[in-house]
Design a protein around this motif. Sequence first.
Motif, mmCIF file in Angstrom:
data_model
loop_
_atom_site.group_PDB
_atom_site.id
_atom_site.type_symbol
_atom_site.label_atom_id
_atom_site.label_comp_id
_atom_site.label_asym_id
_atom_site.label_seq_id
_atom_site.Cartn_x
_atom_site.Cartn_y
_atom_site.Cartn_z
ATOM 1 N N LEU A 113 0.836 -1.208 0.000
ATOM 2 C CA LEU A 113 0.000 0.000 0.000
ATOM 3 C C LEU A 113 0.867 1.253 0.000
ATOM 4 O O LEU A 113 0.621 2.204 -0.736
ATOM 5 C CB LEU A 113 -0.877 0.014 1.258
ATOM 6 C CG LEU A 113 -2.369 -0.209 1.060
ATOM 7 C CD1 LEU A 113 -3.070 -0.220 2.406
ATOM 8 C CD2 LEU A 113 -2.974 0.854 0.167
ATOM 9 N N THR A 162 2.350 1.719 -3.272
ATOM 10 C CA THR A 162 1.349 2.252 -4.203
ATOM 11 C C THR A 162 1.208 3.759 -4.028
ATOM 12 O O THR A 162 1.157 4.519 -4.991
ATOM 13 C CB THR A 162 -0.028 1.594 -3.948
ATOM 14 O OG1 THR A 162 0.135 0.189 -3.956
ATOM 15 C CG2 THR A 162 -1.032 1.995 -5.000
ATOM 16 N N LEU A 163 1.178 4.192 -2.746
ATOM 17 C CA LEU A 163 1.054 5.614 -2.446
ATOM 18 C C LEU A 163 2.238 6.389 -3.026
ATOM 19 O O LEU A 163 2.066 7.412 -3.695
ATOM 20 C CB LEU A 163 0.976 5.838 -0.933
ATOM 21 C CG LEU A 163 1.020 7.284 -0.445
ATOM 22 C CD1 LEU A 163 -0.161 8.063 -0.998
ATOM 23 C CD2 LEU A 163 1.021 7.353 1.076
ATOM 24 N N ALA A 219 1.976 6.507 -6.767
ATOM 25 C CA ALA A 219 0.903 7.408 -7.202
ATOM 26 C C ALA A 219 1.331 8.864 -7.071
ATOM 27 O O ALA A 219 1.090 9.686 -7.958
ATOM 28 C CB ALA A 219 -0.359 7.150 -6.382
ATOM 29 N N LEU A 220 1.990 9.169 -5.950
ATOM 30 C CA LEU A 220 2.454 10.538 -5.747
ATOM 31 C C LEU A 220 3.490 10.924 -6.797
ATOM 32 O O LEU A 220 3.453 12.011 -7.359
ATOM 33 C CB LEU A 220 3.063 10.698 -4.348
ATOM 34 C CG LEU A 220 2.062 10.777 -3.201
ATOM 35 C CD1 LEU A 220 2.776 10.765 -1.868
ATOM 36 C CD2 LEU A 220 1.215 12.034 -3.323
ATOM 37 N N GLY A 266 1.786 11.420 -10.113
ATOM 38 C CA GLY A 266 1.027 12.662 -10.097
ATOM 39 C C GLY A 266 1.941 13.854 -10.271
ATOM 40 O O GLY A 266 1.664 14.764 -11.042
ATOM 41 N N ALA A 267 3.064 13.815 -9.552
ATOM 42 C CA ALA A 267 3.972 14.956 -9.576
ATOM 43 C C ALA A 267 4.689 15.095 -10.915
ATOM 44 O O ALA A 267 4.834 16.196 -11.440
ATOM 45 C CB ALA A 267 4.989 14.845 -8.448
ATOM 46 N N GLY A 293 3.822 13.490 -13.878
ATOM 47 C CA GLY A 293 2.883 13.545 -14.994
ATOM 48 C C GLY A 293 2.280 14.933 -15.142
ATOM 49 O O GLY A 293 1.831 15.311 -16.209
ATOM 50 N N ALA A 294 2.304 15.666 -14.019
ATOM 51 C CA ALA A 294 1.645 16.958 -14.011
ATOM 52 C C ALA A 294 2.135 17.885 -15.112
ATOM 53 O O ALA A 294 1.379 18.285 -15.975
ATOM 54 C CB ALA A 294 1.817 17.623 -12.653
#
Lengths: 85, 178
Positions: A6, A9-10, A13-14, A17-18, A20-21
């Motif tokens: 988990l 995964t976090l 994901a972070l 997100g950072a 890909g932004a």
Amino acid sequence: MTTRSLIATLALALALGATGARAEDEASVEPAKEAQIRDMFVKQGYEVRSVGTEDGKIEVYAVKDGKLYEIYLDENLKVLESEED
Amino acid sequence: MKAKVWDPFVRVFHWTLAAGFAANALVTNPEKDLHHLIGYGIAALLGLRVLWGLMGPRYARFSSFPPDPAAAMGQMADVVTGRRRVHLGHTPLGALMIYNLLLTLLVVVGSGHAMTTLAFWGIRWVKELHEVAVTWAEISVAVHVVAVIWESRRTGVNLPRAMVTGYKEVPDEALTAE
């Protein structure tokens, strides 16, 4: 799913997100060149809002007669494309 | 125990918003009409959600999930101590995430619209505000998804399924709270 996966995964994901932004680079145009560009468009009656780069081209946001323009230039300040929004 | 908590509007809102945000954050070209169209769609969804928060059914109303730092700390304590206490409506931490996302997305759609107007066309800080708000929303969504998986496992209530069916299926041995 375990606690460890988990957390992994976090973290992933972070990271996604950072990064890909905003992948696009926004290198700034050197001041002398920017001044030259602004001068060139002001003489043609534009109000220059900002000068930057996009996909390796110089990108100028400008306004003229209440119309919105996005203009792309090459290194030699030749107009490649002028889009009216 | 099976409790009906999410009405059809809340569910459709949630998944449509998620799809719209994902499309604009990851796929569409920000300078093209589709990106703008989806943005205005998201703005409309946000407006409807605010109305629904004022006049919708019980669990959709803001009054049923006010921002409550003390309750949020209580939920954190549950996580740490392993106490299984199920909230039927939005959990206190979930509520904070909802307000965070609603406000962040309002900034995203507001700044995004501004970028197309004569007043703010090409103004750098507006573009930067839009991008910073989008990045914050992306981080928030990542935290939201992991937290939902985490809380589903901890409490035994499948939260993603509840957002599809509308029902929270609560294990019989769990303590329930509002």
